[in-house]
Design a protein around this motif. Structure first.
Motif, PDB file in Angstrom:
ATOM      1  N   LEU A   4      48.096  35.155  37.877  1.00 13.91           N
ATOM      2  CA  LEU A   4      48.181  33.772  38.955  1.00 13.91           C
ATOM      3  C   LEU A   4      47.498  34.107  40.361  1.00 13.91           C
ATOM      4  O   LEU A   4      46.781  33.349  41.157  1.00 13.91           O
ATOM      5  N   LEU A   5      47.287  35.510  40.871  1.00 18.82           N
ATOM      6  CA  LEU A   5      46.825  35.938  42.138  1.00 18.82           C
ATOM      7  C   LEU A   5      45.492  35.505  42.129  1.00 18.82           C
ATOM      8  O   LEU A   5      44.938  35.485  43.241  1.00 18.82           O
ATOM      9  N   MET A   6      44.738  35.754  40.871  1.00 18.13           N
ATOM     10  CA  MET A   6      43.405  35.428  40.899  1.00 18.13           C
ATOM     11  C   MET A   6      43.058  34.151  41.350  1.00 18.13           C
ATOM     12  O   MET A   6      41.951  34.053  42.068  1.00 18.13           O
ATOM     13  N   ASN A   7      43.652  33.353  40.885  1.00 20.71           N
ATOM     14  CA  ASN A   7      43.193  31.879  41.742  1.00 20.71           C
ATOM     15  C   ASN A   7      44.195  31.546  43.149  1.00 20.71           C
ATOM     16  O   ASN A   7      43.435  30.864  43.913  1.00 20.71           O
ATOM     17  N   LEU A   8      44.986  32.360  43.322  1.00 15.07           N
ATOM     18  CA  LEU A   8      45.751  32.312  44.450  1.00 15.07           C
ATOM     19  C   LEU A   8      44.915  32.573  45.556  1.00 15.07           C
ATOM     20  O   LEU A   8      44.952  32.070  46.856  1.00 15.07           O
ATOM     21  N   VAL A   9      44.270  33.789  45.756  1.00 24.16           N
ATOM     22  CA  VAL A   9      43.474  34.327  46.498  1.00 24.16           C
ATOM     23  C   VAL A   9      42.351  33.248  47.048  1.00 24.16           C
ATOM     24  O   VAL A   9      41.563  33.259  48.076  1.00 24.16           O
ATOM     25  N   LYS A  10      41.754  32.351  45.990  1.00 24.84           N
ATOM     26  CA  LYS A  10      40.827  31.287  46.503  1.00 24.84           C
ATOM     27  C   LYS A  10      41.454  30.265  47.230  1.00 24.84           C
ATOM     28  O   LYS A  10      40.880  29.393  47.851  1.00 24.84           O
ATOM     29  N   LYS A  11      43.005  30.339  47.404  1.00 23.54           N
ATOM     30  CA  LYS A  11      43.460  29.053  47.975  1.00 23.54           C
ATOM     31  C   LYS A  11      44.196  29.283  49.305  1.00 23.54           C
ATOM     32  O   LYS A  11      44.448  28.363  50.118  1.00 23.54           O
ATOM     33  N   VAL A  12      44.431  30.795  49.550  1.00 25.60           N
ATOM     34  CA  VAL A  12      45.231  31.126  50.936  1.00 25.60           C
ATOM     35  C   VAL A  12      44.189  32.056  51.645  1.00 25.60           C
ATOM     36  O   VAL A  12      43.189  32.628  51.202  1.00 25.60           O
ATOM     37  N   ASP A  13      44.520  32.179  52.942  1.00 19.87           N
ATOM     38  CA  ASP A  13      43.554  33.184  53.714  1.00 19.87           C
ATOM     39  C   ASP A  13      44.396  34.479  53.804  1.00 19.87           C
ATOM     40  O   ASP A  13      43.254  35.370  54.194  1.00 19.87           O
ATOM     41  N   ALA A  14      45.315  34.772  53.545  1.00 24.08           N
ATOM     42  CA  ALA A  14      45.700  36.079  53.263  1.00 24.08           C
ATOM     43  C   ALA A  14      46.820  36.164  52.215  1.00 24.08           C
ATOM     44  O   ALA A  14      47.721  35.358  52.102  1.00 24.08           O
ATOM     45  N   LEU A  15      46.838  37.469  51.562  1.00 27.21           N
ATOM     46  CA  LEU A  15      47.844  37.610  50.524  1.00 27.21           C
ATOM     47  C   LEU A  15      48.472  39.090  50.862  1.00 27.21           C
ATOM     48  O   LEU A  15      47.746  40.175  50.809  1.00 27.21           O
ATOM     49  N   VAL A  16      49.705  38.882  51.102  1.00 24.90           N
ATOM     50  CA  VAL A  16      50.471  40.166  51.432  1.00 24.90           C
ATOM     51  C   VAL A  16      51.127  40.532  50.407  1.00 24.90           C
ATOM     52  O   VAL A  16      51.975  39.717  49.732  1.00 24.90           O
ATOM     53  N   ILE A  17      50.752  41.579  49.648  1.00 28.16           N
ATOM     54  CA  ILE A  17      51.480  41.946  48.344  1.00 28.16           C
ATOM     55  C   ILE A  17      52.502  43.053  48.738  1.00 28.16           C
ATOM     56  O   ILE A  17      52.352  44.289  49.510  1.00 28.16           O
ATOM     57  N   SER A  37      35.950  35.600  48.383  1.00 27.26           N
ATOM     58  CA  SER A  37      36.819  34.232  48.792  1.00 27.26           C
ATOM     59  C   SER A  37      37.306  34.385  50.412  1.00 27.26           C
ATOM     60  O   SER A  37      37.554  33.398  50.913  1.00 27.26           O
ATOM     61  N   GLY A  38      37.124  35.467  50.965  1.00 27.61           N
ATOM     62  CA  GLY A  38      37.537  35.683  52.571  1.00 27.61           C
ATOM     63  C   GLY A  38      38.979  35.689  52.701  1.00 27.61           C
ATOM     64  O   GLY A  38      39.427  35.091  53.595  1.00 27.61           O
ATOM     65  N   CYS A  39      39.565  35.993  51.462  1.00 25.76           N
ATOM     66  CA  CYS A  39      41.063  36.143  51.693  1.00 25.76           C
ATOM     67  C   CYS A  39      41.514  37.552  51.762  1.00 25.76           C
ATOM     68  O   CYS A  39      41.002  38.437  51.051  1.00 25.76           O
ATOM     69  N   ALA A  40      42.014  37.851  53.114  1.00 25.27           N
ATOM     70  CA  ALA A  40      42.336  39.333  53.445  1.00 25.27           C
ATOM     71  C   ALA A  40      43.551  39.600  52.368  1.00 25.27           C
ATOM     72  O   ALA A  40      44.356  39.004  51.992  1.00 25.27           O
ATOM     73  N   ILE A  41      43.535  41.037  52.002  1.00 24.88           N
ATOM     74  CA  ILE A  41      44.690  41.524  51.137  1.00 24.88           C
ATOM     75  C   ILE A  41      45.281  42.432  51.810  1.00 24.88           C
ATOM     76  O   ILE A  41      44.748  43.463  52.426  1.00 24.88           O
ATOM     77  N   ILE A  42      46.705  42.418  51.900  1.00 19.15           N
ATOM     78  CA  ILE A  42      47.478  43.519  52.968  1.00 19.15           C
ATOM     79  C   ILE A  42      48.303  44.306  51.803  1.00 19.15           C
ATOM     80  O   ILE A  42      49.355  43.620  51.124  1.00 19.15           O
ATOM     81  N   LEU A  43      47.947  45.473  51.893  1.00 25.83           N
ATOM     82  CA  LEU A  43      49.008  46.233  50.872  1.00 25.83           C
ATOM     83  C   LEU A  43      49.814  47.180  51.809  1.00 25.83           C
ATOM     84  O   LEU A  43      49.337  47.545  52.851  1.00 25.83           O
ATOM     85  N   PRO A  44      50.980  47.951  51.575  1.00 27.60           N
ATOM     86  CA  PRO A  44      51.661  48.472  52.119  1.00 27.60           C
ATOM     87  C   PRO A  44      51.078  49.718  52.748  1.00 27.60           C
ATOM     88  O   PRO A  44      50.042  50.375  51.981  1.00 27.60           O
TER      89      PRO A  44
END
Ligand SMILES: Nc1ncnc2c1ncn2[C@@H]1O[C@H](COP(=O)(O)OP(=O)(O)O)[C@@H](O)[C@H]1O
Ligand SMILES: O=C(OP(=O)(O)O)[C@H](O)COP(=O)(O)O
Length: 398
Positions: A206-219, A258-265
């Motif tokens: 699901l995250l593959m498409n979600l990153v196209k819809k949101v500006d940042a994804l905190v995992i 997609s310009g979505c920031a990914i934030i990992l711990p």
């Protein structure tokens, strides 16, 4: 919701056998339901139908049984919990099809409520097997689906039955769709998503498409470990699906494009036992010992998560940041939940969270009522957010 058949158009149900698909996949510890939100949400549909004289026959799954019937995943204790929430008796049949189910349904009086055993005790449920659909349908005249949180599954009891019997959306199904449309139909940017939890293999795609819809994804949570491992960080004995590393890598590439920031711990709370009060320490994420598990994200990560919440106008959250059921590994989830709740109360954030355990975590943090909307759904909610058609919803369209 105009396009859906709802209980407003169901007609006279008195004396009719109404098969109602509900999601009773609730958190349980030591045989007791620890969060009854999902039961509370389906209660209005059950009491409305029973009040109109229907024989209300509840269909539900519980957990993910591997090889047929598993006593540990019986719905029997959930019948008792449902009865306590509704305030009236709820019978139980030890099978969802066949003679036992038929006999229990046959003995029902108008207005009675009966819960049938876990539909996933049959593999045919998940295969949406037409023969199994027929067997389920044999006990009903009408089908009502009130399980939005299972509507992303094209299973016999969530999709197949709706082709076989006159089908309607229950009150919760209707309310969930209306509330999600209102809260997230046209989200104000920046949109930040937090995804954690343990259902890595079923949610990672699901995250593959979600990153196209949101500006940042905190995992966070168990989900983060698979991403950490994919980028070469040793996560020791943490919950991690190493075979999904290629998918995680692909998601990170997609996010960059997609310009979505990914934030990992950047740090984690580690322990060597999965139990409350286990000896624990905070370590940098690159320093997790080979024999330890990350059970929560650490304080530096929490500060970063809260900072991303501050930057967001809209927050979408599924999956706790740590193993929140066992203290002290609830700290990060509680902190982020309280932070998001305070921003929401201050009118600075639209916050929508969902998932069986996420709801329990927000209740544990004491802030479920302060979010803009709390859905009972996790995976289904994320798929809805992606813009995917949910099989259990599509089939209810008029
Ligand atoms: N680091 C972790 N290690 C192990 N389990 C975790 C970790 N973080 C979160 N979890 C577990 O994730 C579960 C919830 O995940 P999930 O079912 O995906 O959420 P939801 O039901 O809200 O959709 C919780 O039981 C929690 O203990
Ligand atoms: O708990 C559920 O979903 P969630 O963990 O995404 O909130 C639903 O009952 C669906 O369960 P499933 O993911 O085993 O199909």
């Amino acid at each position: 919701m105009a396009a859906f058949k709802t209980l407003d158009t169901i007609g006279n149900v008195s004396g009719k056998r109404v098969l109602v698909r509900v999601d009773l996949n609730v958190p349980v510890a030591d045989g007791k339901v620890t969060d009854a939100t999902r039961i509370e949400r389906v209660a209005p549909t059950i009491t409305e139908l029973a009040g109109k004289g229907a024989k209300v026959i509840l269909l539900a799954h519980f957990g993910r049984p591997k090889d047929g019937p598993d006593p540990a995943l019986s719905l029997a204790p959930i019948a008792t919990a449902t009865s306590q929430v509704i305030g009236r008796p709820v019978g139980f049949a030890a099978d969802c099809i066949g003679k036992q189910a038929a006999a229990s349904v046959g003995a029902m009086k108008d207005g009675d409520i009966l819960l049938l055993e876990n539909t996933r005790f049959y593999k045919a449920e998940e295969k949406n097997d037409p023969v199994f659909v027929e067997q389920l349908a044999a006990n009903g005249d009408i089908f009502v689906n009130d399980a939005f949180s299972a509507a992303h599954r094209a299973h016999a009891s969530t999709e197949g039955l709706a082709h076989k019997l006159p089908a309607f959306a229950g009150r919760t199904m209707q309310a969930e769709l209306e509330a999600l449309e209102k809260g997230l139909g046209n989200p104000v940017k920046p949109v930040v998503a937090i995804v954690g939890g343990a259902k890595v293999s079923t949610k990672i795609d699901l995250l593959m498409n979600l990153v196209k819809k949101v500006d940042a994804l905190v995992i966070g949570g168990g989900m983060a470990n698979t991403f950490l491992a994919a980028r070469g960080t040793d996560v020791g004995k943490s919950l991690c699906e190493h075979d999904l590393a290629p998918t995680a890598k692909q998601i990170m590439i997609e996010a960059a494009q997609s310009g979505c920031a990914i934030i990992l711990p950047s740090d984690g709370v580690i322990a060597r036992e999965f139990k409350a009060g286990a000896a624990n320490e905070v370590v940098a994420i690159e320093a997790v010992p080979a024999d330890a598990m990350i059970l929560d994200v650490g304080p530096k990560t929490v500060a970063s998560v809260n900072d991303w919440i501050d930057r967001a106008s809209t927050l979408v959250w599924n999956g706790p940041l740590g193993a929140f059921e066992i203290e002290p590994f609830d700290k990060a989830t509680v902190s982020a939940a309280q932070h998001a709740a305070a921003r929401t109360k201050a009118g600075k954030l639209v916050s929508v969270a969902g998932g069986g355990d996420t709801v329990a975590a927000l209740n544990h943090a004491g802030v479920a009522d302060d979010f803009t909307y709390v859905s009972t759904a996790g995976g289904a909610f994320l798929e809805w957010m992606e813009g995917k058609e949910l099989p259990g919803v599509e089939v209810l369209k008029a």
